[in-house]
Structure formats: C-alpha cells, structure tokens
Design a protein around this motif. Structure first.
Motif, PDB file in Angstrom:
ATOM      1  N   MET A   1      -0.921   7.363 -51.988  1.00 51.04           N
ATOM      2  CA  MET A   1      -0.847   8.563 -51.185  1.00 51.04           C
ATOM      3  C   MET A   1      -2.285   9.328 -51.551  1.00 51.04           C
ATOM      4  O   MET A   1      -2.904   9.279 -52.573  1.00 51.04           O
ATOM      5  CB  MET A   1       0.370   9.400 -51.940  1.00 51.04           C
ATOM      6  N   PRO A   2      -2.865   9.969 -50.616  1.00 53.97           N
ATOM      7  CA  PRO A   2      -4.265  10.399 -50.509  1.00 53.97           C
ATOM      8  C   PRO A   2      -4.032  11.590 -51.538  1.00 53.97           C
ATOM      9  O   PRO A   2      -3.249  12.406 -51.806  1.00 53.97           O
ATOM     10  CB  PRO A   2      -4.726  10.864 -49.303  1.00 53.97           C
ATOM     11  N   ARG A   3      -5.231  11.783 -52.296  1.00 47.11           N
ATOM     12  CA  ARG A   3      -5.288  13.029 -53.041  1.00 47.11           C
ATOM     13  C   ARG A   3      -5.499  14.331 -52.369  1.00 47.11           C
ATOM     14  O   ARG A   3      -6.258  14.293 -51.540  1.00 47.11           O
ATOM     15  CB  ARG A   3      -6.611  12.695 -54.037  1.00 47.11           C
ATOM     16  N   LEU A   4      -4.638  15.278 -52.619  1.00 48.93           N
ATOM     17  CA  LEU A   4      -5.042  16.556 -51.963  1.00 48.93           C
ATOM     18  C   LEU A   4      -6.178  17.346 -52.614  1.00 48.93           C
ATOM     19  O   LEU A   4      -6.073  17.234 -53.900  1.00 48.93           O
ATOM     20  CB  LEU A   4      -3.491  17.197 -52.009  1.00 48.93           C
ATOM     21  N   THR A   5      -6.769  17.916 -51.773  1.00 49.08           N
ATOM     22  CA  THR A   5      -7.810  18.978 -52.468  1.00 49.08           C
ATOM     23  C   THR A   5      -6.972  20.045 -53.346  1.00 49.08           C
ATOM     24  O   THR A   5      -5.868  20.337 -53.316  1.00 49.08           O
ATOM     25  CB  THR A   5      -8.684  19.401 -51.345  1.00 49.08           C
ATOM     26  N   SER A   6      -8.000  20.525 -54.146  1.00 46.73           N
ATOM     27  CA  SER A   6      -7.251  21.648 -54.992  1.00 46.73           C
ATOM     28  C   SER A   6      -7.050  23.052 -54.065  1.00 46.73           C
ATOM     29  O   SER A   6      -5.903  23.543 -54.336  1.00 46.73           O
ATOM     30  CB  SER A   6      -8.176  22.201 -56.067  1.00 46.73           C
ATOM     31  N   TRP A 136       6.486  24.154 -39.076  1.00 50.03           N
ATOM     32  CA  TRP A 136       5.888  23.686 -37.737  1.00 50.03           C
ATOM     33  C   TRP A 136       4.815  22.383 -38.087  1.00 50.03           C
ATOM     34  O   TRP A 136       4.777  21.456 -37.502  1.00 50.03           O
ATOM     35  CB  TRP A 136       5.262  24.843 -36.841  1.00 50.03           C
ATOM     36  N   TYR A 137       4.042  22.893 -39.076  1.00 52.92           N
ATOM     37  CA  TYR A 137       2.934  21.957 -39.499  1.00 52.92           C
ATOM     38  C   TYR A 137       3.479  20.602 -39.976  1.00 52.92           C
ATOM     39  O   TYR A 137       2.769  19.594 -39.748  1.00 52.92           O
ATOM     40  CB  TYR A 137       2.190  22.761 -40.667  1.00 52.92           C
ATOM     41  N   TYR A 138       4.535  20.613 -41.012  1.00 52.38           N
ATOM     42  CA  TYR A 138       4.690  19.518 -41.627  1.00 52.38           C
ATOM     43  C   TYR A 138       5.833  19.081 -40.871  1.00 52.38           C
ATOM     44  O   TYR A 138       6.151  17.675 -41.312  1.00 52.38           O
ATOM     45  CB  TYR A 138       5.130  19.834 -43.071  1.00 52.38           C
ATOM     46  N   SER A 139       6.234  19.403 -39.582  1.00 48.97           N
ATOM     47  CA  SER A 139       7.380  18.762 -38.768  1.00 48.97           C
ATOM     48  C   SER A 139       6.374  17.872 -38.092  1.00 48.97           C
ATOM     49  O   SER A 139       6.901  16.919 -37.120  1.00 48.97           O
ATOM     50  CB  SER A 139       8.225  19.409 -38.111  1.00 48.97           C
ATOM     51  N   SER A 140       4.867  18.047 -37.940  1.00 47.99           N
ATOM     52  CA  SER A 140       4.351  17.275 -37.001  1.00 47.99           C
ATOM     53  C   SER A 140       3.970  15.935 -37.768  1.00 47.99           C
ATOM     54  O   SER A 140       3.672  15.916 -38.799  1.00 47.99           O
ATOM     55  CB  SER A 140       3.036  17.903 -36.528  1.00 47.99           C
ATOM     56  N   ALA A 141       3.561  15.009 -36.906  1.00 46.62           N
ATOM     57  CA  ALA A 141       2.928  13.736 -37.473  1.00 46.62           C
ATOM     58  C   ALA A 141       1.650  13.974 -38.137  1.00 46.62           C
ATOM     59  O   ALA A 141       1.669  13.161 -39.350  1.00 46.62           O
ATOM     60  CB  ALA A 141       2.930  12.571 -36.351  1.00 46.62           C
ATOM     61  N   GLU A 142       0.879  14.711 -37.546  1.00 48.69           N
ATOM     62  CA  GLU A 142      -0.476  15.018 -38.182  1.00 48.69           C
ATOM     63  C   GLU A 142      -0.138  15.421 -39.441  1.00 48.69           C
ATOM     64  O   GLU A 142      -1.024  15.093 -40.486  1.00 48.69           O
ATOM     65  CB  GLU A 142      -1.182  15.940 -37.111  1.00 48.69           C
ATOM     66  N   GLY A 146      -1.005  14.059 -43.401  1.00 53.22           N
ATOM     67  CA  GLY A 146      -1.943  14.545 -44.456  1.00 53.22           C
ATOM     68  C   GLY A 146      -1.473  14.703 -45.690  1.00 53.22           C
ATOM     69  O   GLY A 146      -2.160  14.696 -46.747  1.00 53.22           O
ATOM     70  N   LEU A 147      -0.260  14.555 -45.830  1.00 51.34           N
ATOM     71  CA  LEU A 147       0.553  14.282 -47.316  1.00 51.34           C
ATOM     72  C   LEU A 147       0.748  12.848 -47.466  1.00 51.34           C
ATOM     73  O   LEU A 147       1.075  12.514 -48.808  1.00 51.34           O
ATOM     74  CB  LEU A 147       1.952  14.980 -47.160  1.00 51.34           C
ATOM     75  N   GLY A 148       0.187  11.999 -46.637  1.00 43.53           N
ATOM     76  CA  GLY A 148       0.439  10.526 -46.774  1.00 43.53           C
ATOM     77  C   GLY A 148       1.833  10.181 -46.561  1.00 43.53           C
ATOM     78  O   GLY A 148       2.060   8.874 -46.884  1.00 43.53           O
ATOM     79  N   TYR A 149       2.562  10.735 -45.856  1.00 45.15           N
ATOM     80  CA  TYR A 149       3.989  10.500 -45.554  1.00 45.15           C
ATOM     81  C   TYR A 149       4.072   9.885 -44.096  1.00 45.15           C
ATOM     82  O   TYR A 149       3.438  10.641 -43.282  1.00 45.15           O
ATOM     83  CB  TYR A 149       4.856  11.696 -45.713  1.00 45.15           C
ATOM     84  N   THR A 150       4.676   8.892 -43.956  1.00 38.59           N
ATOM     85  CA  THR A 150       5.117   8.268 -42.414  1.00 38.59           C
ATOM     86  C   THR A 150       6.610   8.381 -42.568  1.00 38.59           C
ATOM     87  O   THR A 150       7.143   7.626 -43.451  1.00 38.59           O
ATOM     88  CB  THR A 150       4.379   6.969 -42.172  1.00 38.59           C
TER      89      THR A 150
END
Length: 167
Positions: A1-6, A136-142, A146-150
C-alpha cells in the motif's frame, strides 16, 4: 500500500471543511453564480486536494456537486449555508476571498468553522457535505487506487469512474 502524505492523512481524518452559518437562501443564489461556483470548487479542492492521487477537482466532483444543487433541494440548502459561511469568515479573518488564501489558511479556516461549537448546524452540515464528497471520491476507481485498494477480481466494478466526470 502506498504511503499517504501527512496532508492526505490529515484530510482523511475528517478535521477540515466547514458548513454554514447562514440559512434561508434559495437555490438560485448558488446556481449559476460564477463567484460562488469558484468558491465551491475551492472548498472541494481544499477537502480532497490532488497529491500523488487525483484530487476531487480532477474527478469532476465540483461539477457533480453543482449538478446536485440544481436537482436536489436539500443539497442546495446545505450549500446555501456553506458558501456564505466560508465567504464571510474568509473576508472577516483574512480580508480576502477564500480562493485567494494559501492552502494552510484555507485549511485553518475550514477547521475553525467545522469545530465552532456555538454553531451546531455547522458541524451537522459539514459532516453531510464531507461525507457526500468522500463517498463520491472513494467510490471511484481513482479514489480507491489512491489508497492502494483495488477491487478483488470477482467483484463487479460498480464504482469504476462513477464519481463524476470533468466537463
């Protein structure tokens, strides 16, 4: 999982964006007003900025929200409280429009509005606005990427680019 910025982690924690102080405006006061459309876009961008992942503006969530204002009276009422609150607070505290503030000032202003215990309606409106935007944002593939989830291969791709499109 990619590191999230602070900054992204901070925003995910739910401590930004405010809601409104002023109620009772009609939908036409938000619709079609370039300055208010721009302010709404600035608020959306402050909530979910672009970093190593696309931001809310990149996914067209500001346009989706503007469309919701036209078709859903409750959304219009919420935005009619949010816009004047942010505008008035920005002008009174910084003597410039919200969109002219730097990122730190925008975030500070939204945090201040969102935690104002003297305005319970602000906190409620903020939670509704933020919840909708993040849904809306986290229901999108994009957003999920961004959270490293597929999605697992056997799940239908319900959300693939469904959050909105930039017009």
């Amino acid at each position: 999982m990619p590191r999230l910025t602070s900054r992204r982690t901070f925003l995910l924690a739910g401590t930004t964006v405010a809601a409104g102080l002023v109620a009772g405006r009609n939908r036409s006061q938000v619709e079609g007003t370039t300055g208010q459309d721009e302010l709404l876009s600035c608020i959306v961008d402050t909530c979910i900025p672009a970093d190593e992942s696309p931001g809310a503006l990149d996914l067209g969530l500001d346009n989706k929200l503007k469309q919701e204002i036209k078709t859903k009276p409750k959304t219009a009422e919420l935005i009619n409280r949010l816009i004047p609150a942010v505008k008035n607070k920005s002008l009174s505290k910084y003597r410039k429009s919200f969109c002219q503030l730097d990122v730190a000032e925008r975030e500070a202003l939204l945090i201040e509005l969102s935690i104002d215990r003297s305005q319970v309606q602000n906190q409620s409106d903020f939670r509704k606005f933020r919840r909708t935007l993040f849904q809306w944002y986290y229901s999108s593939a994009e957003g999920q990427a961004g959270l490293g989830y597929t999605l697992p291969a056997h799940y239908p791709a319900y959300a693939a680019s469904s959050a909105g499109t930039k017009s």
